[in-house]
Structures are given as C-alpha cells and as structure tokens.
Design a protein around this motif. Structure first.
Motif, PDB file in Angstrom:
ATOM      1  N   GLU A 124      59.527  22.595  28.614  1.00 12.68           N
ATOM      2  CA  GLU A 124      59.365  24.049  28.573  1.00 12.68           C
ATOM      3  C   GLU A 124      57.898  24.484  28.683  1.00 12.68           C
ATOM      4  OE1 GLU A 124      61.301  25.300  25.004  1.00 12.68           O
ATOM      5  OE2 GLU A 124      63.301  24.935  25.800  1.00 12.68           O
ATOM      6  N   ASN A 125      57.079  23.648  29.313  1.00 11.64           N
ATOM      7  CA  ASN A 125      55.649  23.945  29.479  1.00 11.64           C
ATOM      8  C   ASN A 125      54.936  24.145  28.150  1.00 11.64           C
ATOM      9  OD1 ASN A 125      55.695  23.862  32.338  1.00 11.64           O
ATOM     10  ND2 ASN A 125      56.528  25.933  32.394  1.00 11.64           N
ATOM     11  N   LYS A 126      55.403  23.466  27.110  1.00  9.99           N
ATOM     12  CA  LYS A 126      54.835  23.646  25.773  1.00  9.99           C
ATOM     13  C   LYS A 126      54.462  22.294  25.167  1.00  9.99           C
ATOM     14  CE  LYS A 126      57.389  27.906  24.806  1.00  9.99           C
ATOM     15  NZ  LYS A 126      58.404  28.567  23.933  1.00  9.99           N
ATOM     16  N   PRO A 127      53.270  21.799  25.432  1.00  7.92           N
ATOM     17  CA  PRO A 127      52.828  20.580  24.757  1.00  7.92           C
ATOM     18  C   PRO A 127      52.578  20.859  23.283  1.00  7.92           C
ATOM     19  CG  PRO A 127      51.016  21.546  25.987  1.00  7.92           C
ATOM     20  CD  PRO A 127      52.240  22.360  26.322  1.00  7.92           C
ATOM     21  N   THR A 128      52.750  19.851  22.460  1.00  5.98           N
ATOM     22  CA  THR A 128      52.463  20.001  21.038  1.00  5.98           C
ATOM     23  C   THR A 128      50.955  19.920  20.799  1.00  5.98           C
ATOM     24  OG1 THR A 128      52.562  17.640  20.576  1.00  5.98           O
ATOM     25  CG2 THR A 128      54.654  18.862  20.507  1.00  5.98           C
ATOM     26  N   PRO A 129      50.485  20.437  19.659  1.00  6.66           N
ATOM     27  CA  PRO A 129      49.048  20.299  19.355  1.00  6.66           C
ATOM     28  C   PRO A 129      48.579  18.856  19.387  1.00  6.66           C
ATOM     29  CG  PRO A 129      50.038  21.924  17.902  1.00  6.66           C
ATOM     30  CD  PRO A 129      51.172  21.293  18.667  1.00  6.66           C
ATOM     31  N   ASP A 130      49.422  17.927  18.931  1.00  2.01           N
ATOM     32  CA  ASP A 130      49.036  16.519  18.945  1.00  2.01           C
ATOM     33  C   ASP A 130      48.897  15.992  20.374  1.00  2.01           C
ATOM     34  OD1 ASP A 130      48.357  14.347  17.283  1.00  2.01           O
ATOM     35  OD2 ASP A 130      50.257  13.378  17.772  1.00  2.01           O
ATOM     36  N   GLU A 131      49.795  16.416  21.267  1.00  5.09           N
ATOM     37  CA  GLU A 131      49.715  15.990  22.666  1.00  5.09           C
ATOM     38  C   GLU A 131      48.470  16.560  23.345  1.00  5.09           C
ATOM     39  OE1 GLU A 131      54.588  15.623  23.096  1.00  5.09           O
ATOM     40  OE2 GLU A 131      53.544  17.436  23.781  1.00  5.09           O
ATOM     41  N   GLN A 157      45.424  30.277  27.136  1.00  4.37           N
ATOM     42  CA  GLN A 157      44.799  29.999  25.849  1.00  4.37           C
ATOM     43  C   GLN A 157      44.664  28.516  25.559  1.00  4.37           C
ATOM     44  OE1 GLN A 157      45.606  32.747  22.785  1.00  4.37           O
ATOM     45  NE2 GLN A 157      45.412  31.262  21.131  1.00  4.37           N
ATOM     46  N   ILE A 158      45.669  27.709  25.903  1.00  5.73           N
ATOM     47  CA  ILE A 158      45.565  26.276  25.624  1.00  5.73           C
ATOM     48  C   ILE A 158      44.436  25.653  26.440  1.00  5.73           C
ATOM     49  CG2 ILE A 158      46.737  24.044  25.919  1.00  5.73           C
ATOM     50  CD1 ILE A 158      49.314  25.404  25.022  1.00  5.73           C
ATOM     51  N   ALA A 159      44.335  26.009  27.706  1.00  4.98           N
ATOM     52  CA  ALA A 159      43.234  25.513  28.528  1.00  4.98           C
ATOM     53  C   ALA A 159      41.902  25.985  27.970  1.00  4.98           C
ATOM     54  CB  ALA A 159      43.407  25.975  29.972  1.00  4.98           C
ATOM     55  N   HIS A 160      41.854  27.223  27.519  1.00  7.97           N
ATOM     56  CA  HIS A 160      40.640  27.763  26.902  1.00  7.97           C
ATOM     57  C   HIS A 160      40.228  26.935  25.691  1.00  7.97           C
ATOM     58  CE1 HIS A 160      38.135  30.647  24.635  1.00  7.97           C
ATOM     59  NE2 HIS A 160      38.937  30.377  23.619  1.00  7.97           N
ATOM     60  N   GLN A 161      41.175  26.679  24.806  1.00 11.26           N
ATOM     61  CA  GLN A 161      40.855  25.932  23.592  1.00 11.26           C
ATOM     62  C   GLN A 161      40.385  24.519  23.912  1.00 11.26           C
ATOM     63  OE1 GLN A 161      44.536  26.347  21.439  1.00 11.26           O
ATOM     64  NE2 GLN A 161      43.985  28.343  20.599  1.00 11.26           N
ATOM     65  N   SER A 162      41.060  23.867  24.841  1.00 13.92           N
ATOM     66  CA  SER A 162      40.653  22.508  25.204  1.00 13.92           C
ATOM     67  C   SER A 162      39.283  22.487  25.857  1.00 13.92           C
ATOM     68  CB  SER A 162      41.691  21.881  26.139  1.00 13.92           C
ATOM     69  OG  SER A 162      42.814  21.434  25.411  1.00 13.92           O
ATOM     70  N   ALA A 163      39.028  23.446  26.749  1.00 14.95           N
ATOM     71  CA  ALA A 163      37.728  23.487  27.421  1.00 14.95           C
ATOM     72  C   ALA A 163      36.600  23.761  26.430  1.00 14.95           C
ATOM     73  CB  ALA A 163      37.740  24.541  28.524  1.00 14.95           C
ATOM     74  N   VAL A 164      36.810  24.716  25.533  1.00 16.83           N
ATOM     75  CA  VAL A 164      35.778  25.058  24.553  1.00 16.83           C
ATOM     76  C   VAL A 164      35.493  23.867  23.638  1.00 16.83           C
ATOM     77  CG1 VAL A 164      35.286  26.486  22.535  1.00 16.83           C
ATOM     78  CG2 VAL A 164      36.168  27.543  24.615  1.00 16.83           C
ATOM     79  N   LYS A 165      36.537  23.231  23.130  1.00 11.18           N
ATOM     80  CA  LYS A 165      36.337  22.084  22.246  1.00 11.18           C
ATOM     81  C   LYS A 165      35.665  20.933  22.990  1.00 11.18           C
ATOM     82  CE  LYS A 165      40.070  22.991  18.970  1.00 11.18           C
ATOM     83  NZ  LYS A 165      41.331  22.480  18.359  1.00 11.18           N
TER      84      LYS A 165
END
Length: 223
Positions: A124-131, A157-165
């Motif tokens: 469903e295009n929803k990876p978990t935080p752990d993934e 937002q998920i791409a944003h969070q990963s890129a920022v981190k």
C-alpha cells in the motif's frame, strides 16, 4: 532478463546498491517474493537510481510502485507519476528523449538523478518506520557519492524526512511543506514538493504549475 534491459546505474552509485535478494527488511522481502511468483518477468528487486553521475540535482521519491518501478526497474516508469515527473524534467532541460514509460524508451537525464528513500515495494505504498531507517544508509551513501550535488528535491514527507536526516538536518524543526526550503549543515538545500502521485494529481493537491515551481526554484538555487 530484466537485468540486461535496465539502464546503466550512474557509476559512483553502482557499488552502493543492495543485492537483488536483499534480506534487510523481511516484510518487503516477502512482498518481493510473492510478486515475483505472480509476475516472474517483472524487475522484482530493489530499484537502483537513474540519471546523471554528475548530477547537481537529486530527486528523492518514496518507494517503487507495484506497477511502476517494481515492474519496470526504473524509477517512476510505468505508473501515473512518471509522465508528470519526466515531462517536468524535460521542460527544464534536465531530461532528453521522449518518455514512453518503459526502460528502453531512450530517455536520459542531464544534471539530475532520481533516487528513492526505500528501494523495495512496500504494501500500500506505506513502508514502516523501521523499514525507512533500514534503507536510509543506501540513500546516505548515494547522496554522498554525487560530487556536484547541491539541491535535493524531496517528493513527499517520508522522502523529506529521510533526506533531511541523511544530510545532517534536524527534525521536527525542519518541517515538510510544499516549496519549503531547508539549508543543511553542508550548505546543500532540501526543497520540498508534494509527491507527483496520480492521487495527488487527480485530487488537485499537486498541479503541474505547482510542480514546475519547485523545479524552477531548484534551478535558482543551483550552485
């Protein structure tokens, strides 16, 4: 075989990629195996980057779509998001060739590269935080391997969070918003956009004009 038809991975990024049978995320590995059993001719593997080894711009998406990159092996190829993304890249001189939603359409990128925060198909295009955390080291290494990189467009937002981190920024201080700009400690800029998914296009959350504004700003920020 899908491997033979896949466009060449940009040279600095090729050694960074996970194996086709990457076991790091058990749930995603199970999904990959199940889809491969149903559609053995599909790519059915972690999706590598596509684009220019000397890119100044990196576009970071969420993850492969089932009928898009998971099927074809090229980011944003085969699903509803692709025409808008590749059309916009072409409009701003970042892509050449005619996009036909298949890996042998001859499209090439100039000055840009497309990556994903998560390399494998999530349900469903929803990876978990752990993934997301497990896959982040690949993104970290990929961005670090691009010698001319100065701007990162984060799609959603998920791409944003990963890129920022990945780039040493701080969350939640660095908040996602369409067209928001975030200067990272290195001087690199993360530029946010709503994801160019078919859903966002159909609902009007993201219009072509809104998407083009992100790329116009990226060009202004280029160093």
């Amino acid at each position: 075989m899908p491997d033979a038809s896949f466009p060449a991975i940009p040279a600095p990024l090729a050694p960074i990629q996970p194996p086709r049978d990457c076991p790091l995320c058990p749930r995603l590995a199970e999904v990959r195996q199940a889809v491969a059993a149903e559609y053995p001719g599909w790519w059915n593997a972690p999706v590598p980057p596509f684009g220019d080894a000397n890119a100044w711009l990196a576009i970071v998406g969420l993850a492969p779509g089932k009928h898009g990159a998971h099927r074809t092996g090229r980011p944003f190829t085969g699903d509803g998001a692709g025409p808008l993304l590749y059309g916009t890249l072409a409009k701003f001189g970042l892509a050449e060739g005619e996009f036909a939603a298949k890996v042998d359409d001859g499209v090439t990128l100039t000055g840009a590269v497309i990556l994903n925060a998560v390399k494998c198909l999530p349900p469903e295009n929803k990876p978990t935080p752990d993934e997301i955390r497990t896959c982040r080291p690949f993104l970290t290494q990929e961005l670090a391997a691009l010698p001319r990189l100065s701007v990162v467009i984060a799609l959603g937002q998920i791409a944003h969070q990963s890129a920022v981190k990945t780039l040493g920024g701080k969350l939640p201080k660095t908040r996602f918003a369409h067209l928001a700009e975030h200067r990272m400690p290195s001087g690199m800029v993360v530029l946010d956009s709503y994801h160019c998914s078919r859903y966002n296009q159909n609902t009007g959350r993201l219009t072509p004009e809104m998407f083009e504004a992100v790329f116009a700003r990226a060009l202004e920020l280029r160093e």
